[in-house]
Each structure stands twice: as structure tokens, then as C-alpha cells.
Design an enzyme around this catalytic site. Sequence first.
Site, PDB file in Angstrom:
ATOM      1  N   HIS A   1       0.782  -1.241   0.000  1.00 14.75           N
ATOM      2  CA  HIS A   1       0.000   0.000   0.000  1.00 14.75           C
ATOM      3  C   HIS A   1       0.814   1.291   0.000  1.00 14.75           C
ATOM      4  O   HIS A   1       0.327   2.315  -0.463  1.00 14.75           O
ATOM      5  CB  HIS A   1      -1.035   0.002   1.125  1.00 14.75           C
ATOM      6  CG  HIS A   1      -0.531   0.414   2.470  1.00 14.75           C
ATOM      7  ND1 HIS A   1       0.047  -0.471   3.356  1.00 14.75           N
ATOM      8  CD2 HIS A   1      -0.521   1.624   3.091  1.00 14.75           C
ATOM      9  CE1 HIS A   1       0.374   0.159   4.457  1.00 14.75           C
ATOM     10  NE2 HIS A   1       0.044   1.447   4.327  1.00 14.75           N
TER      11      HIS A   1
ATOM     12  N   GLU B   1       3.361   5.447  -3.121  1.00 14.06           N
ATOM     13  CA  GLU B   1       3.379   6.757  -2.457  1.00 14.06           C
ATOM     14  C   GLU B   1       4.763   7.113  -1.904  1.00 14.06           C
ATOM     15  O   GLU B   1       5.163   8.270  -1.937  1.00 14.06           O
ATOM     16  CB  GLU B   1       2.360   6.732  -1.317  1.00 14.06           C
ATOM     17  CG  GLU B   1       2.108   8.056  -0.670  1.00 14.06           C
ATOM     18  CD  GLU B   1       0.959   7.983   0.314  1.00 14.06           C
ATOM     19  OE1 GLU B   1       1.130   8.534   1.420  1.00 14.06           O
ATOM     20  OE2 GLU B   1      -0.082   7.388  -0.005  1.00 14.06           O
ATOM     21  N   ASP B   2       5.485   6.121  -1.417  1.00 13.67           N
ATOM     22  CA  ASP B   2       6.705   6.418  -0.664  1.00 13.67           C
ATOM     23  C   ASP B   2       8.005   5.868  -1.250  1.00 13.67           C
ATOM     24  O   ASP B   2       9.052   5.986  -0.617  1.00 13.67           O
ATOM     25  CB  ASP B   2       6.567   5.884   0.769  1.00 13.67           C
ATOM     26  CG  ASP B   2       5.502   6.635   1.550  1.00 13.67           C
ATOM     27  OD1 ASP B   2       5.205   7.790   1.196  1.00 13.67           O
ATOM     28  OD2 ASP B   2       4.964   6.061   2.509  1.00 13.67           O
TER      29      ASP B   2
ATOM     30  N   ASP C   1      -4.633   0.516   8.146  1.00 15.04           N
ATOM     31  CA  ASP C   1      -3.536   1.486   8.107  1.00 15.04           C
ATOM     32  C   ASP C   1      -3.720   2.533   9.201  1.00 15.04           C
ATOM     33  O   ASP C   1      -2.775   2.863   9.938  1.00 15.04           O
ATOM     34  CB  ASP C   1      -3.487   2.134   6.721  1.00 15.04           C
ATOM     35  CG  ASP C   1      -2.341   3.116   6.550  1.00 15.04           C
ATOM     36  OD1 ASP C   1      -1.209   2.809   6.976  1.00 15.04           O
ATOM     37  OD2 ASP C   1      -2.578   4.185   5.956  1.00 15.04           O
TER      38      ASP C   1
END
Length: 180
Positions: free
Chosen positions: A64, A68-69, A125
Site C-alpha cells: 500500500h 506513495e513512498d 492502516d
Amino acid sequence: MSDCVDILGMLVKCSNFAAVKHSTQRRKDPAKTPYINHPIGVAYILTEEGGVRDASVIMAAILHDTVEDTDTTLDEIKKEFGHQIAGIVAEVTDDKALPYDERKRLQIVHAPTSSREAKLVKLADKLYNLRDLEKATPEGWSDEKVAEYFKWSSKVVEGLRGTNRQLEASLDEIFSRHDL
């Protein structure tokens, strides 16, 4: 039996992929916990506390934060793990090109219309992150920022309600400790 072996192989592949992608990252807690603990912990919450048995949801939880990271792209996720998992990952990925406040606002806006699978990943999360915040304040965070994160999280969770009673009850316990 081969379906089970295929699913186990894919879970291991996802875990390895995420571990490689997050290998140099650390959480912002005082212990500087390896970042990979987070996505694995989110997947664990889903299976152990949420009773989730959908392999696609578990794999998306492991992946997940990769887009994004890290330098991972959604096309890469799609190629390696398929359209369904890439779709869930896409739903839970913030657009880092947007300002921080806008990304946070959009999470609140998009929560109610997200797929059930994405809602499950988001619930786990948030639960993982809020538990972390109760244990320790991240480096560079003020008490005010921590309080704002709890308030913001409660607004995101409002839009995810009706998805998983167990996860929502655990989140409600946390929110009640913070008068939310």
C-alpha cells in the site's frame, strides 16, 4: 492445493517486493523501526483482527505505501501483481504532487466512495498508525500535530464505516481515549 501454493507464492512475492522497495526507509518513531514493519503490520491487522481472508486485500496492504513512498509506479504494481491489486493500491495512494493539506482533505472526501477492499486497507492502516502514535511521538512532531492527526483520522474513518466491525471497534476505542 495449487491455488493455495499460487496465493502463498504471490504473498511472499509481495512481501519481498515491498521489503526491497522500503529497504532504506525507517519509521519516524524514536526507535527508527524498519519501514517494512508497517505494511506487514497492516496486513497482520487485517488477517488477525479484521478476519480478512481476501488475498488481494492482504497483498494490497503489503504494497500500500510502495507507490506513495518509493520509486514504484502503478504500472509496475499492475505488471507484477495484476490489475485488481494495483487498483486497490491506487485507491489508497496519495498524490504526493499535491500539497499536504489537500492530500489529507482528499482522503476524507474519497473515503466513503472507495471500494470495500480499499476501505479495509485504510482502516487497518489508520489503526496501525494511531497505535504507533499512542506509543511514541514521531520525530519532529509536536503534541498539536499528533492531536490533529487523531482528529483527521477520525474524519477519514467516518467515511469508512460499515466495512469491518472489528477494526472499527478497535479504532473507536482509540478515539474514545482521545475524546473523539
